[in-house]
Scaffold this motif. Structure first.
Motif, PDB file in Angstrom:
ATOM      1  N   GLU A 175       0.843  -1.209   0.000  1.00 16.04           N
ATOM      2  CA  GLU A 175       0.000   0.000   0.000  1.00 16.04           C
ATOM      3  C   GLU A 175       0.873   1.252   0.000  1.00 16.04           C
ATOM      4  N   GLU A 176       1.917   1.208   0.813  1.00 19.34           N
ATOM      5  CA  GLU A 176       2.802   2.377   0.918  1.00 19.34           C
ATOM      6  C   GLU A 176       3.497   2.697  -0.408  1.00 19.34           C
ATOM      7  N   LEU A 177       3.730   1.638  -1.200  1.00 13.86           N
ATOM      8  CA  LEU A 177       4.393   1.864  -2.495  1.00 13.86           C
ATOM      9  C   LEU A 177       3.540   2.743  -3.400  1.00 13.86           C
ATOM     10  N   LEU A 178       2.224   2.739  -3.160  1.00 16.76           N
ATOM     11  CA  LEU A 178       1.343   3.613  -3.947  1.00 16.76           C
ATOM     12  C   LEU A 178       1.073   4.933  -3.224  1.00 16.76           C
ATOM     13  N   ALA A 179       1.451   5.008  -1.944  1.00 16.01           N
ATOM     14  CA  ALA A 179       1.161   6.213  -1.161  1.00 16.01           C
ATOM     15  C   ALA A 179       2.305   7.234  -1.245  1.00 16.01           C
ATOM     16  N   ARG A 180       3.555   6.746  -1.336  1.00 15.43           N
ATOM     17  CA  ARG A 180       4.672   7.679  -1.530  1.00 15.43           C
ATOM     18  C   ARG A 180       4.651   8.159  -2.974  1.00 15.43           C
ATOM     19  N   HIS A 181       5.043   9.416  -3.205  1.00 19.57           N
ATOM     20  CA  HIS A 181       5.064   9.925  -4.573  1.00 19.57           C
ATOM     21  C   HIS A 181       6.342  10.701  -4.827  1.00 19.57           C
ATOM     22  N   SER A 182       6.815  10.596  -6.048  1.00 18.74           N
ATOM     23  CA  SER A 182       8.040  11.290  -6.415  1.00 18.74           C
ATOM     24  C   SER A 182       7.917  12.794  -6.174  1.00 18.74           C
TER      25      SER A 182
END
Ligand code: FE2
Ligand code: FE2
Length: 474
Positions: A175-182
């Motif tokens: 889930e976190e992989l989609l929550a962090r953003h560049s």
């Protein structure tokens, strides 16, 4: 094993046999698609794109090509075939059977490595999301989207491992992989380079040449891992990765070629005159190269690293092409590295081999980077132009390791802090360089036509002509 395309999630991991895992991943799938719609390439959701899709993990003929709208791309989970009776190839456990499950004592380390790798994949899609608007040709637009969908698939590869082998923690990390953003102020991507925006195509080509190549070396190191599912995932990702670096190498080569044509036409190497003709002068390309090469060097970590030593000792992460080395234990011996002597000079330090693993991989990476530079320089020499592109020293502009924040010139010579501060802006793309490059970024979408700053490619994709309509915009 063939890939099952009847499933909602194409896979060659027998997902249908594991209902719990299948349901968990089917739950993640719509979130991934939401992320793609929100943070993937903007405004191209309805475009028909000529893309390759993995259909088998066979080295020959592993992909098919066809026209697809990106949100309908068949992202799936593909592991390279298992090597029968595979054994641990390095470190203290050398020769023992590889792990099919995560050993408890390595759980958090492996999870962190997988998350860090996984984080870079969607990050690069986010970094490049606006580029489609300024594509220099339909051929290039298609290549951008090919790279983007495959980075999306690489995210799937890591998310599968997290879900399948790390239980609840793994699901939360997914889930976190989609929550962090560049570039996000509150929740940025994990690694610095992946928070730099890529807002022009010269940067995109530099990124695919230098930063995707870092990815290649990370994947090659992880492909050696004793955790077999990780090894098999990374082996297959490497098949896709090769095209990303081709996009970078050929892209930079085509920009160089166009610049040389303009120089010949006007009979001048004056940057202002070249720019007036809409091409990018070679010194500007060198500054972009300096920027992306040095920021990619940091991704390998510190020269002397106890983490790297323990990854090697435990068998978690090896060296690329581990079998090509003679000594797989590395308990004895040292690597000589240059470090600052604290008095404005250089001194040599002996680092135990295991602690020097990052540096060993970085050196292999630098040798690989040289290959393209030599090719570009051959074009320049053939045109009779007295200019050479070059990789700056690995001591230059480092933010991590022994040379972090040291005043060093691109040749690697320590200089005074004052001289460094005065000269650094001239070694990196300036505001006006960036503004000029940006001014060239005008979208060209007539089939076969190229923007004025880049030469056409030698050939098209999958034996199609260069003027094929690789992307059909509506
Ligand atoms: Fe990737
Ligand atoms: Fe890539």
């Amino acid at each position: 094993m063939a890939i099952d395309y009847q499933e909602r999630i194409p896979n060659n991991v027998d997902l249908a046999e594991n209902r719990v895992l299948q349901r968990a991943l089917e739950h993640w799938q719509p979130r991934f698609l939401d992320w793609w719609r929100e943070l993937g390439p903007t405004d191209f959701l309805g475009a028909d794109v000529y893309l390759r899709t993995a259909t088998s993990v066979d080295a020959k003929g592993w992909a098919t090509y066809g026209t697809v709208k990106m949100p309908d791309y068949r992202w799936g989970i593909f592991l390279a075939d298992a090597v029968p009776d595979r054994r641990i190839g390095f470190g203290d456990e050398f020769g023992k059977p590889v792990w099919q499950q995560v050993p408890g004592e390595h759980r958090s380390t492996l999870r962190r490595l997988i998350v860090t790798q996984g984080d870079t994949e969607p990050a690069s899609v986010e970094q490049q999301r606006l580029l489609g608007h300024t594509c220099p040709s339909l051929y290039d637009l298609r290549n951008l989207f090919q790279v983007n969908v495959e980075e999306g698939r690489h995210l799937w590869a890591m998310v599968y491992l997290l879900h399948a082998y790390f239980g609840r923690d793994g699901r939360e990390e997914a889930e976190e992989l989609l929550a962090r953003h560049s570039g996000d102020r509150d929740k940025p991507r994990i690694l610095g380079t992946f928070n730099e925006p890529i807002s022009d195509w010269l940067s995109f080509f530099m990124f695919t040449y230098f930063t995707d190549r870092d990815g290649k070396f990370q994947l090659k190191s992880l492909a050696e891992s004793s955790f077999d599912p990780l090894s098999r995932s990374c082996n297959f990702m490497l098949t896709e990765e090769a095209h990303h670096m081709f996009v970078g190498e050929s892209g930079i080569g085509r920009v160089v070629k166009r610049t040389l044509e303009v120089m010949k036409e006007i009979g001048s190497d004056d940057p202002a005159a070249i720019r007036a003709k809409g091409a990018i002068d070679l010194p500007t390309m060198q500054r972009y190269l300096n920027f992306w090469f040095t920021s990619s060097l940091d991704l390998f970590g510190a020269e002397n690293s106890s983490n790297a030593a323990s990854y090697f000792a435990t068998g978690i992460k090896g060296r690329p092409d581990e079998t090509s080395f003679e000594d797989h234990i590395c308990k004895e011996g040292a690597m000589t590295i240059d470090v600052p002597d604290g008095k404005g000079g250089v001194r040599q330090e002996e680092v135990p081999l295991r602690n020097a693993m990052n540096e060993a991989v970085r050196r292999a990476y630098i040798r690989d980077c040289e290959i393209g530079v030599k090719r570009w320089n051959r074009l320049i020499a053939k045109a009779g132009v007295a200019f050479e592109l070059s990789l700056p020293s690995e001591r230059f502009r480092r933010a991590i390791g022994a040379w972090a924040n040291q005043p060093v010139d691109p040749a690697g010579k320590p200089i005074s802090a004052e001289e460094y501060a005065a000269k650094l802006p001239g070694w990196l793309p300036s505001e006006s360089d960036r503004a000029f490059v940006k001014s060239l970024m005008q979208r060209v979408i007539a089939p076969g036509k190229m923007a004025a700053w880049i030469a056409p490619p030698d050939r098209g994709i999958n034996n199609l002509p260069v003027d094929y309509e690789y992307v059909h915009l509506h």
